[in-house]
Design a protein around this motif. Structure first.
Motif, PDB file in Angstrom:
ATOM      1  N   ILE A 239       0.818  -1.220   0.000  1.00 54.97           N
ATOM      2  CA  ILE A 239       0.000   0.000   0.000  1.00 54.97           C
ATOM      3  C   ILE A 239       0.849   1.267   0.000  1.00 54.97           C
ATOM      4  N   ARG A 240       2.175   1.090   0.178  1.00 54.67           N
ATOM      5  CA  ARG A 240       3.128   2.212   0.175  1.00 54.67           C
ATOM      6  C   ARG A 240       2.751   3.274   1.208  1.00 54.67           C
ATOM      7  N   GLN A 241       2.399   2.788   2.391  1.00 53.66           N
ATOM      8  CA  GLN A 241       2.076   3.679   3.499  1.00 53.66           C
ATOM      9  C   GLN A 241       2.680   3.137   4.784  1.00 53.66           C
ATOM     10  N   LYS A 242       2.999   4.032   5.701  1.00 51.34           N
ATOM     11  CA  LYS A 242       3.498   3.642   7.008  1.00 51.34           C
ATOM     12  C   LYS A 242       2.330   3.254   7.888  1.00 51.34           C
ATOM     13  N   LEU A 243       2.390   2.088   8.487  1.00 50.23           N
ATOM     14  CA  LEU A 243       1.305   1.606   9.337  1.00 50.23           C
ATOM     15  C   LEU A 243       1.491   2.100  10.769  1.00 50.23           C
ATOM     16  N   PRO A 244       0.391   2.203  11.530  1.00 51.21           N
ATOM     17  CA  PRO A 244       0.496   2.630  12.939  1.00 51.21           C
ATOM     18  C   PRO A 244       1.380   1.671  13.736  1.00 51.21           C
ATOM     19  N   ASP A 245       2.019   2.168  14.780  1.00 48.01           N
ATOM     20  CA  ASP A 245       2.921   1.348  15.589  1.00 48.01           C
ATOM     21  C   ASP A 245       2.212   0.157  16.220  1.00 48.01           C
ATOM     22  N   ASN A 246       0.935   0.340  16.579  1.00 49.96           N
ATOM     23  CA  ASN A 246       0.197  -0.746  17.231  1.00 49.96           C
ATOM     24  C   ASN A 246      -0.627  -1.566  16.253  1.00 49.96           C
ATOM     25  N   PHE A 247      -0.329  -1.455  14.967  1.00 46.86           N
ATOM     26  CA  PHE A 247      -1.059  -2.192  13.940  1.00 46.86           C
ATOM     27  C   PHE A 247      -0.970  -3.698  14.186  1.00 46.86           C
ATOM     28  N   GLN A 248      -2.081  -4.403  13.985  1.00 44.46           N
ATOM     29  CA  GLN A 248      -2.195  -5.855  14.149  1.00 44.46           C
ATOM     30  C   GLN A 248      -2.011  -6.326  15.591  1.00 44.46           C
ATOM     31  N   THR A 249      -2.185  -5.435  16.542  1.00 50.53           N
ATOM     32  CA  THR A 249      -2.223  -5.863  17.938  1.00 50.53           C
ATOM     33  C   THR A 249      -3.669  -6.058  18.363  1.00 50.53           C
ATOM     34  N   ALA A 250      -3.869  -6.770  19.452  1.00 49.22           N
ATOM     35  CA  ALA A 250      -5.227  -6.998  19.954  1.00 49.22           C
ATOM     36  C   ALA A 250      -5.937  -5.683  20.230  1.00 49.22           C
ATOM     37  N   GLU A 251      -5.211  -4.723  20.775  1.00 49.12           N
ATOM     38  CA  GLU A 251      -5.805  -3.438  21.124  1.00 49.12           C
ATOM     39  C   GLU A 251      -6.239  -2.666  19.865  1.00 49.12           C
ATOM     40  N   PHE A 252      -5.439  -2.745  18.804  1.00 49.69           N
ATOM     41  CA  PHE A 252      -5.786  -2.081  17.544  1.00 49.69           C
ATOM     42  C   PHE A 252      -7.054  -2.696  16.951  1.00 49.69           C
ATOM     43  N   LEU A 253      -7.122  -4.023  16.970  1.00 52.26           N
ATOM     44  CA  LEU A 253      -8.304  -4.711  16.433  1.00 52.26           C
ATOM     45  C   LEU A 253      -9.542  -4.420  17.256  1.00 52.26           C
ATOM     46  N   MET A 254      -9.358  -4.276  18.565  1.00 53.47           N
ATOM     47  CA  MET A 254     -10.469  -3.933  19.439  1.00 53.47           C
ATOM     48  C   MET A 254     -11.023  -2.552  19.077  1.00 53.47           C
ATOM     49  N   GLU A 255     -10.131  -1.606  18.841  1.00 53.21           N
ATOM     50  CA  GLU A 255     -10.550  -0.252  18.491  1.00 53.21           C
ATOM     51  C   GLU A 255     -11.305  -0.210  17.169  1.00 53.21           C
ATOM     52  N   HIS A 256     -10.992  -1.143  16.263  1.00 52.12           N
ATOM     53  CA  HIS A 256     -11.586  -1.122  14.931  1.00 52.12           C
ATOM     54  C   HIS A 256     -12.677  -2.174  14.729  1.00 52.12           C
ATOM     55  N   GLY A 257     -13.157  -2.756  15.833  1.00 54.02           N
ATOM     56  CA  GLY A 257     -14.354  -3.585  15.777  1.00 54.02           C
ATOM     57  C   GLY A 257     -14.181  -5.043  15.417  1.00 54.02           C
ATOM     58  N   GLN A 258     -12.936  -5.540  15.316  1.00 54.66           N
ATOM     59  CA  GLN A 258     -12.764  -6.943  14.966  1.00 54.66           C
ATOM     60  C   GLN A 258     -12.809  -7.857  16.193  1.00 54.66           C
ATOM     61  N   LEU A 259     -12.604  -7.281  17.365  1.00 50.86           N
ATOM     62  CA  LEU A 259     -12.664  -8.040  18.609  1.00 50.86           C
ATOM     63  C   LEU A 259     -13.782  -7.507  19.493  1.00 50.86           C
ATOM     64  N   ASP A 260     -14.337  -8.397  20.308  1.00 50.75           N
ATOM     65  CA  ASP A 260     -15.348  -7.963  21.266  1.00 50.75           C
ATOM     66  C   ASP A 260     -14.713  -7.453  22.553  1.00 50.75           C
ATOM     67  N   GLN A 261     -13.578  -8.051  22.929  1.00 49.44           N
ATOM     68  CA  GLN A 261     -12.933  -7.612  24.160  1.00 49.44           C
ATOM     69  C   GLN A 261     -11.508  -8.166  24.232  1.00 49.44           C
ATOM     70  N   VAL A 262     -10.629  -7.390  24.856  1.00 49.95           N
ATOM     71  CA  VAL A 262      -9.275  -7.845  25.173  1.00 49.95           C
ATOM     72  C   VAL A 262      -9.261  -8.204  26.653  1.00 49.95           C
ATOM     73  N   ILE A 263      -8.917  -9.449  26.959  1.00 49.35           N
ATOM     74  CA  ILE A 263      -9.044  -9.970  28.330  1.00 49.35           C
ATOM     75  C   ILE A 263      -7.678 -10.338  28.897  1.00 49.35           C
ATOM     76  N   HIS A 264      -7.356  -9.804  30.061  1.00 45.64           N
ATOM     77  CA  HIS A 264      -6.140 -10.206  30.779  1.00 45.64           C
ATOM     78  C   HIS A 264      -6.252 -11.686  31.132  1.00 45.64           C
ATOM     79  N   ARG A 265      -5.123 -12.377  31.069  1.00 44.29           N
ATOM     80  CA  ARG A 265      -5.110 -13.824  31.322  1.00 44.29           C
ATOM     81  C   ARG A 265      -5.689 -14.193  32.687  1.00 44.29           C
TER      82      ARG A 265
END
Length: 285
Positions: A239-265
């Motif tokens: 895509i020839r673009q710089k991705l956010p530092d937290n890209f593809q982390t659980a927290e990033f996916l949570m912010e963008h609606g792919q996860l319902d919740q991030v749960i501590h172990r």
């Protein structure tokens, strides 16, 4: 001269590498990849492999995951003896698979069985990244399908912990076919109105993230887990673009609606118990 005794050269003297290794026996200490703190592995295991300093979630084996998730002495393994074949006659594949079986004590990269969580019966599957990087081959796909069928038979929720580098290249298209195969089985589970909880752990990537891992009625993840399909560098080059530092982390996916919740172990068992409880079938009057 006295000045020579305090020279920079003397102050930088180092212990020989071989001697340094003897000072800290292997398997005794662990270094946190996140905060770089060092702790005893024994203490780390007491804390479910979570760093006490920064909360970093170290990887768990399938056995460790079951220990901190299900009710004590409730697990009964199913389809334990299944072993992958070598459909492409891939060089050294059988030999390396045998080495992984000896190293991990597992027959494949996933363990499946029946258990209870908070007193509620479930069928559970746990992937183990220490076996072929948790890659999905024909046996992994087949064990997931059989576990789903068992959940349908027992009319219980199905819980799956993913930890994978993706499809297993040594099995080629046979591995890729497992994406459709597992997705079809989960569709049948959905048609039976049975709960599927997908828990994505570090890492969940490739064909696994693009198929069954993302199909939960409830999609959960552990903090900081790497979750995605293609690698960061490939995406940036495409895509020839710089991705956010937290890209593809659980927290990033949570912010963008792919996860319902991030749960501590430490809260995972309680969360799974609650979700399982509220999806119990209601008795008709």
């Amino acid at each position: 001269m006295i000045r020579d005794l305090f020279s920079k050269k003397r102050r930088q003297a180092k212990i020989p590498r071989d001697e340094a290794k003897k000072e800290v026996p292997e398997g005794i200490m662990a270094k946190c990849p996140e905060c770089k703190s060092i702790c005893y592995i024994k203490e780390l295991r007491k804390n479910d492999m979570v760093c006490e300093q920064c909360g970093y979630h170290h990887r768990l084996t399938a056995g460790e995951r079951l220990h901190c998730t299900i009710d004590e002495d409730s697990f009964q393994e199913i389809n334990a003896g299944m072993i992958s074949k070598d459909p492409l006659n891939f060089p050294e594949y059988e030999e390396k698979s045998r080495e992984d079986r000896e190293k991990t004590g597992l027959s494949e990269a996933i363990v499946t069985g029946t258990a209870s969580i908070g007193g509620y019966p479930v069928v559970i599957a746990v992937m183990d990244a220490s076996f072929r990087m948790g890659s999905m081959g024909s046996v992994v796909g087949e064990k997931i399908v059989r576990a789903v069928n068992r959940a349908i038979e027992d009319k219980t929720p199905f819980i799956l912990f993913s930890a994978s580098g993706g499809a297993r290249m040594q099995e080629g298209v046979v591995s890729l076919m497992q994406m459709a195969k597992t997705s079809t089985a989960l569709r049948k589970l959905h048609e039976e109105n049975l709960l599927f909880i997908s828990v994505m752990t570090h890492p969940t990537t490739g064909g696994v993230s693009a198929s069954f891992a993302s199909l939960g009625d409830v999609n959960l993840a552990e903090p900081g887990a790497l979750i995605g399909f293609a690698g960061r560098r490939i995406i940036e080059q495409t895509i020839r673009q710089k991705l956010p530092d937290n890209f593809q982390t659980a927290e990033f996916l949570m912010e963008h609606g792919q996860l319902d919740q991030v749960i501590h172990r430490h809260h995972m068992k309680k969360t799974l118990t609650t979700l399982t409880a509220i999806h119990q079938p209601q008795e008709e009057d």
